[in-house]
Design an enzyme around this catalytic site. Structure first.
Site, PDB file in Angstrom:
ATOM      1  N   GLU A  84     -39.880 125.188 152.471  1.00 59.57           N
ATOM      2  CA  GLU A  84     -39.007 125.559 151.355  1.00 59.57           C
ATOM      3  C   GLU A  84     -38.156 124.325 151.088  1.00 59.57           C
ATOM      4  O   GLU A  84     -37.590 123.751 152.026  1.00 59.57           O
ATOM      5  CB  GLU A  84     -38.117 126.747 151.744  1.00 59.57           C
ATOM      6  CG  GLU A  84     -38.859 128.056 151.869  1.00 59.57           C
ATOM      7  CD  GLU A  84     -39.418 128.563 150.546  1.00 59.57           C
ATOM      8  OE1 GLU A  84     -38.852 128.225 149.480  1.00 59.57           O
ATOM      9  OE2 GLU A  84     -40.432 129.280 150.574  1.00 59.57           O
ATOM     10  N   THR A 100     -39.580 129.462 157.312  1.00 51.63           N
ATOM     11  CA  THR A 100     -40.710 128.547 157.062  1.00 51.63           C
ATOM     12  C   THR A 100     -40.482 127.184 157.719  1.00 51.63           C
ATOM     13  O   THR A 100     -41.370 126.649 158.387  1.00 51.63           O
ATOM     14  CB  THR A 100     -40.916 128.371 155.544  1.00 51.63           C
ATOM     15  OG1 THR A 100     -41.223 129.643 154.994  1.00 51.63           O
ATOM     16  CG2 THR A 100     -42.048 127.400 155.246  1.00 51.63           C
ATOM     17  N   THR A 134     -37.236 114.721 155.101  1.00 47.81           N
ATOM     18  CA  THR A 134     -36.377 114.301 153.992  1.00 47.81           C
ATOM     19  C   THR A 134     -35.243 113.393 154.466  1.00 47.81           C
ATOM     20  O   THR A 134     -34.805 113.506 155.616  1.00 47.81           O
ATOM     21  CB  THR A 134     -35.768 115.555 153.332  1.00 47.81           C
ATOM     22  OG1 THR A 134     -34.749 115.155 152.421  1.00 47.81           O
ATOM     23  CG2 THR A 134     -35.133 116.486 154.361  1.00 47.81           C
ATOM     24  N   ASP A 135     -34.740 112.573 153.546  1.00 48.09           N
ATOM     25  CA  ASP A 135     -33.564 111.748 153.879  1.00 48.09           C
ATOM     26  C   ASP A 135     -32.288 112.586 153.974  1.00 48.09           C
ATOM     27  O   ASP A 135     -31.259 112.109 154.460  1.00 48.09           O
ATOM     28  CB  ASP A 135     -33.386 110.610 152.862  1.00 48.09           C
ATOM     29  CG  ASP A 135     -33.168 111.086 151.431  1.00 48.09           C
ATOM     30  OD1 ASP A 135     -33.177 112.304 151.175  1.00 48.09           O
ATOM     31  OD2 ASP A 135     -32.993 110.211 150.552  1.00 48.09           O
ATOM     32  N   GLU A 136     -32.347 113.851 153.498  1.00 46.25           N
ATOM     33  CA  GLU A 136     -31.126 114.668 153.505  1.00 46.25           C
ATOM     34  C   GLU A 136     -30.662 115.001 154.918  1.00 46.25           C
ATOM     35  O   GLU A 136     -29.525 115.433 155.112  1.00 46.25           O
ATOM     36  CB  GLU A 136     -31.344 115.958 152.703  1.00 46.25           C
ATOM     37  CG  GLU A 136     -31.645 115.671 151.250  1.00 46.25           C
ATOM     38  CD  GLU A 136     -31.454 116.859 150.328  1.00 46.25           C
ATOM     39  OE1 GLU A 136     -30.851 117.861 150.743  1.00 46.25           O
ATOM     40  OE2 GLU A 136     -31.911 116.770 149.175  1.00 46.25           O
ATOM     41  N   TYR A 159     -30.756 123.920 153.641  1.00 45.06           N
ATOM     42  CA  TYR A 159     -32.066 123.258 153.546  1.00 45.06           C
ATOM     43  C   TYR A 159     -32.163 122.072 154.501  1.00 45.06           C
ATOM     44  O   TYR A 159     -33.087 121.975 155.317  1.00 45.06           O
ATOM     45  CB  TYR A 159     -32.318 122.800 152.099  1.00 45.06           C
ATOM     46  CG  TYR A 159     -33.389 121.734 152.014  1.00 45.06           C
ATOM     47  CD1 TYR A 159     -34.715 122.029 152.283  1.00 45.06           C
ATOM     48  CD2 TYR A 159     -33.053 120.401 151.696  1.00 45.06           C
ATOM     49  CE1 TYR A 159     -35.692 121.037 152.245  1.00 45.06           C
ATOM     50  CE2 TYR A 159     -34.021 119.413 151.652  1.00 45.06           C
ATOM     51  CZ  TYR A 159     -35.341 119.739 151.930  1.00 45.06           C
ATOM     52  OH  TYR A 159     -36.302 118.760 151.900  1.00 45.06           O
ATOM     53  N   SER A 160     -31.181 121.151 154.418  1.00 46.02           N
ATOM     54  CA  SER A 160     -31.311 119.934 155.228  1.00 46.02           C
ATOM     55  C   SER A 160     -31.148 120.243 156.714  1.00 46.02           C
ATOM     56  O   SER A 160     -31.776 119.592 157.553  1.00 46.02           O
ATOM     57  CB  SER A 160     -30.351 118.843 154.757  1.00 46.02           C
ATOM     58  OG  SER A 160     -29.031 119.306 154.698  1.00 46.02           O
ATOM     59  N   LYS A 163     -34.522 121.336 157.857  1.00 46.37           N
ATOM     60  CA  LYS A 163     -35.455 120.203 158.002  1.00 46.37           C
ATOM     61  C   LYS A 163     -35.069 119.371 159.231  1.00 46.37           C
ATOM     62  O   LYS A 163     -35.937 118.895 159.966  1.00 46.37           O
ATOM     63  CB  LYS A 163     -35.448 119.328 156.741  1.00 46.37           C
ATOM     64  CG  LYS A 163     -36.135 119.953 155.534  1.00 46.37           C
ATOM     65  CD  LYS A 163     -37.612 120.249 155.752  1.00 46.37           C
ATOM     66  CE  LYS A 163     -38.498 119.015 155.762  1.00 46.37           C
ATOM     67  NZ  LYS A 163     -39.945 119.379 155.863  1.00 46.37           N
ATOM     68  N   LEU A 199     -34.256 118.454 139.193  1.00 45.76           N
ATOM     69  CA  LEU A 199     -33.531 117.838 138.088  1.00 45.76           C
ATOM     70  C   LEU A 199     -34.451 117.247 136.999  1.00 45.76           C
ATOM     71  O   LEU A 199     -34.301 117.571 135.814  1.00 45.76           O
ATOM     72  CB  LEU A 199     -32.586 116.740 138.617  1.00 45.76           C
ATOM     73  CG  LEU A 199     -31.802 116.025 137.518  1.00 45.76           C
ATOM     74  CD1 LEU A 199     -30.758 116.943 136.902  1.00 45.76           C
ATOM     75  CD2 LEU A 199     -31.121 114.757 138.066  1.00 45.76           C
TER      76      LEU A 199
HETATM   77  O1  DAU Z   1     -33.640 113.565 148.990  1.00 47.03           O
HETATM   78  C1  DAU Z   1     -34.822 114.271 149.114  1.00 47.03           C
HETATM   79  C2  DAU Z   1     -34.648 115.674 148.585  1.00 47.03           C
HETATM   80  O2  DAU Z   1     -34.607 115.606 147.170  1.00 47.03           O
HETATM   81  C3  DAU Z   1     -35.728 116.634 149.054  1.00 47.03           C
HETATM   82  O3  DAU Z   1     -35.682 116.751 150.452  1.00 47.03           O
HETATM   83  C4  DAU Z   1     -35.516 118.014 148.417  1.00 47.03           C
HETATM   84  O4  DAU Z   1     -36.540 118.886 148.800  1.00 47.03           O
HETATM   85  C5  DAU Z   1     -35.517 117.853 146.914  1.00 47.03           C
HETATM   86  O5  DAU Z   1     -35.260 119.104 146.313  1.00 47.03           O
HETATM   87  C6  DAU Z   1     -34.459 116.839 146.482  1.00 47.03           C
HETATM   88  O6  DAU Z   1     -33.134 117.380 146.680  1.00 47.03           O
HETATM   89  P1  DAU Z   1     -31.979 117.221 145.585  1.00 47.03           P
HETATM   90  O7  DAU Z   1     -31.002 118.320 145.776  1.00 47.03           O
HETATM   91  O8  DAU Z   1     -31.453 115.837 145.568  1.00 47.03           O
HETATM   92  O9  DAU Z   1     -32.862 117.428 144.224  1.00 47.03           O
HETATM   93  P2  DAU Z   1     -32.529 118.227 142.882  1.00 47.03           P
HETATM   94  O10 DAU Z   1     -33.589 117.875 141.904  1.00 47.03           O
HETATM   95  O11 DAU Z   1     -32.259 119.670 143.127  1.00 47.03           O
HETATM   96  O12 DAU Z   1     -31.159 117.556 142.398  1.00 47.03           O
HETATM   97  C7  DAU Z   1     -31.067 116.165 142.165  1.00 47.03           C
HETATM   98  C8  DAU Z   1     -29.625 115.873 141.806  1.00 47.03           C
HETATM   99  O13 DAU Z   1     -29.334 116.445 140.511  1.00 47.03           O
HETATM  100  C9  DAU Z   1     -28.611 116.500 142.742  1.00 47.03           C
HETATM  101  O14 DAU Z   1     -27.485 115.628 142.871  1.00 47.03           O
HETATM  102  C10 DAU Z   1     -28.177 117.783 142.045  1.00 47.03           C
HETATM  103  C11 DAU Z   1     -28.297 117.414 140.580  1.00 47.03           C
HETATM  104  N1  DAU Z   1     -28.674 118.505 139.661  1.00 47.03           N
HETATM  105  C12 DAU Z   1     -29.773 119.261 139.958  1.00 47.03           C
HETATM  106  C13 DAU Z   1     -30.195 120.254 139.101  1.00 47.03           C
HETATM  107  C14 DAU Z   1     -31.403 121.115 139.443  1.00 47.03           C
HETATM  108  C15 DAU Z   1     -27.962 118.698 138.466  1.00 47.03           C
HETATM  109  O15 DAU Z   1     -26.968 117.989 138.190  1.00 47.03           O
HETATM  110  N2  DAU Z   1     -28.389 119.685 137.629  1.00 47.03           N
HETATM  111  C16 DAU Z   1     -29.472 120.482 137.894  1.00 47.03           C
HETATM  112  O16 DAU Z   1     -29.779 121.397 137.076  1.00 47.03           O
END
Ligand code: DAU
Length: 351
Positions: A84, A100, A134-136, A159-160, A163, A199
């Site tokens: 997940e 998971t 992940t780097d998280e 999540y992190s 992981k 995003l």
């Molecule tokens: O760093 C690796 C990680 O990157 C992976 O381990 C994760 O599985 C993956 O989901 C991703 O995590 P993030 O939380 O960084 O990805 P996300 O696309 O959800 O969000 C990217 C950035 O954008 C984060 O700072 C939150 C922001 N965001 C996200 C969404 C969905 C927004 O500002 N608006 C949004 O609607």
């Protein structure tokens, strides 16, 4: 020529890895996937009929089924991507992440250990369990510095943390049982076939339909973007050449604020879909993510030094390719957004 058991192969990174392995190597693949909401076999349509590809609709938490898959397919290596992965979902519902990501990894490790213990000679010596993470797990950076492999773990989200737990299990199975493991920790992936909760695909699809582009907080959080096909190449290299018990960070040297990413997408769309311009007018600031990590940035020099890997895409070329892909793959998008792909899969794999 190896037979690789890949978990989570119907997901975003897993499907890119399978397309890479089948398309560019002589290895064969057994894809073990539970087909959750984010798993989509349509992402594997190009390899589905290849004789080097097999699909097993199995949950990695189901010990009996996982044991059956090892027994039946006798893999030479495992590449474990099933997880997940969406941070926001882990905040509202952590249970599936614990199940998971932690219990599933434990279950897979035990099945792999049983299998590995029965192997002999070169088969045993060359077996690999590659854990993809992940780097998280390293937490959040300030303005300076990069994530290196020897940093302490400081996971901040459910999540992190899940992981990080799985990384520790893999490490312990190496240390205690001598399992031949290698772990990779990657930065934010992007590219085609990405489920539109993340995003970049979310913003592309919202922008083309004139919907708001939600920016959490001030939009100044930084992520380090890696084109998914560059990641897939790196993963296959590490599975083959990674030193046992080591971890390797994989990143694209592409740090961007979220606002820069969203503006980048809007600029490309203004050019490709001028009727909606300026798409940046759709930017909408919304409530911040709880515990939102400020900055991620990977130091990928260990990977580059040991294997000569370099990302082929810059953020500009990768983002353009990604936007183009979303503009020309309506059928895939309709499938994942309507739930029709679930019906399609049920028909394909009905008992
Ligand atoms: O760093 C690796 C990680 O990157 C992976 O381990 C994760 O599985 C993956 O989901 C991703 O995590 P993030 O939380 O960084 O990805 P996300 O696309 O959800 O969000 C990217 C950035 O954008 C984060 O700072 C939150 C922001 N965001 C996200 C969404 C969905 C927004 O500002 N608006 C949004 O609607």
């Amino acid at each position: 020529m190896k037979k690789i058991l890949i978990t989570g192969g119907a997901g975003f990174i897993g499907s890119a890895l399978i397309r890479h392995v089948i398309g560019n190597t002589s290895d064969s693949v057994v894809n073990v996937d539970k087909l959750t909401y984010a798993g989509n076999l349509q992402s594997l349509a190009s390899v589905a009929d290849n004789p080097r590809y097999r699909f097993e609709h199995v949950d990695i938490c189901d010990a009996a089924e996982v044991a059956r898959v090892f027994e039946q397919h006798q893999p030479d290596a495992v590449m474990h991507l099933a997880a997940e992965s969406h941070v926001d979902r882990s905040i509202t519902g952590p249970a599936e992440f614990i199940q998971t990501n932690i219990v599933g990894t434990y279950t897979l490790l035990e099945a792999a250990r049983t299998h590995w213990n029965k192997l002999e000679g070169d088969k045993k010596a060359n077996f690999r369990f590659h854990h993809i993470s992940t780097d998280e797990v390293y937490g959040s950076l300030g303005a300076e510095g990069f994530f290196t492999e020897d940093m302490p773990y400081e996971p901040n989200s459910p999540y992190s943390a899940s992981k990080a737990s799985s990384d520790h299990l893999v490490r312990a199975w190496h240390h205690t049982y001598g399992m031949p493991v290698v772990t990779t920790n990657c930065s934010n992936n992007y590219g085609p076939y990405h489920f539109p909760e993340k995003l970049i695909p979310l913003v592309i699809l919202n922008a083309v339909s004139g919907k708001p582009l939600p920016i959490y907080g001030k939009g100044d959080n930084i992520r380090d973007w890696l084109y998914v096909d560059d990641h897939a190449r790196a993963l296959h290299l590490v599975m083959n050449k990674g030193r046992l018990g080591e971890t390797y960070n994989i990143g694209g040297w592409n740090e961007k604020t979220n606002l820069e990413v969203v503006h980048g997408i809007c600029t490309i769309l203004d050019e490709m879909r001028p009727q909606g311009a300026p798409h940046a007018n759709l930017i909408t600031y919304v409530k911040d993510r709880p515990g939102h990590d400020q900055r991620y940035a990977i130091d990928a020099s260990k990977l580059e030094r040991e294997f000569g890997w370099k990302p082929q895409e810059t953020f500009e070329t990768g983002l353009r390719k990604t936007v183009e892909w979303y503009l020309s793959n309506d059928a895939w998008i309709k499938g994942v957004t309507s739930g029709a792909y679930r019906e399609w899969m049920q028909k394909q794999y009905a008992a």
